[in-house]
Design a protein around this motif. Structure first.
Motif: not given
Length: 163
Positions: A22, A49, A95
């Protein structure tokens, strides 16, 4: 330039999806241009994200936990702030990869006499953070586009270990 940005966003998305990772963006001078290019790619929702557009110092401090003392000492257009923006976005979003961009898009010099085109990019990936200084030529539009392209490319290099 737009096609290059789109290709870089697509490459970054492909790399992220292949690894199940992400990404988060923290953008200042680009005003969300990199994240917009990324979200234009089909499937981006599986890898994005969060994205932060932190144009003013207050937003950098509140949303990304950039220390106000750092902003006062180094200004928003600096390597330490770019690094802090990337780390702040990575932490706030949870993330794997966070990409940050801060700089002077113009049209004129800043209060320190620094010329438009000065841009700092940062990538935070796992336990590593890389920061790069660039000076992009051109008008405001072109500086913003070049910075967005460069930060998307930086993300790809971070993921493939080419830094």
């Amino acid at each position: 330039m737009q096609k290059q940005i789109e290709r870089a966003a697509g490459r970054l998305l492909t790399l992220l999806l292949a690894e199940g990772l992400r990404v988060s963006f923290a953008e200042s001078c680009t005003g969300g241009l990199a994240a917009a290019a990324f979200t234009a790619c089909p499937g981006a929702s599986a890898a994005l994200e969060m994205s932060f557009v932190t144009y003013c110092d207050r937003a950098k401090a509140q949303l990304l936990a950039v220390p106000p003392a750092m902003l006062a000492r180094h200004t928003a257009v600096s390597a330490p702030v770019a690094r802090a923006m990337a780390l702040g976005a990575q932490k706030a979003a949870g993330a794997d990869l966070a990409l940050a961009v801060t700089g002077l898009a113009g049209p004129g010099a800043d209060e320190l006499g620094r010329q438009p085109g000065l841009v700092y990019l940062a990538a935070a990936f796992r336990d590593n953070v890389w920061v790069f200084r660039h000076h992009f030529p051109g008008d405001r539009r072109l500086v913003r586009q070049q910075a967005a392209l460069a930060v998307l490319q930086l993300g790809g290099r971070a993921l493939t270990g080419r830094l």
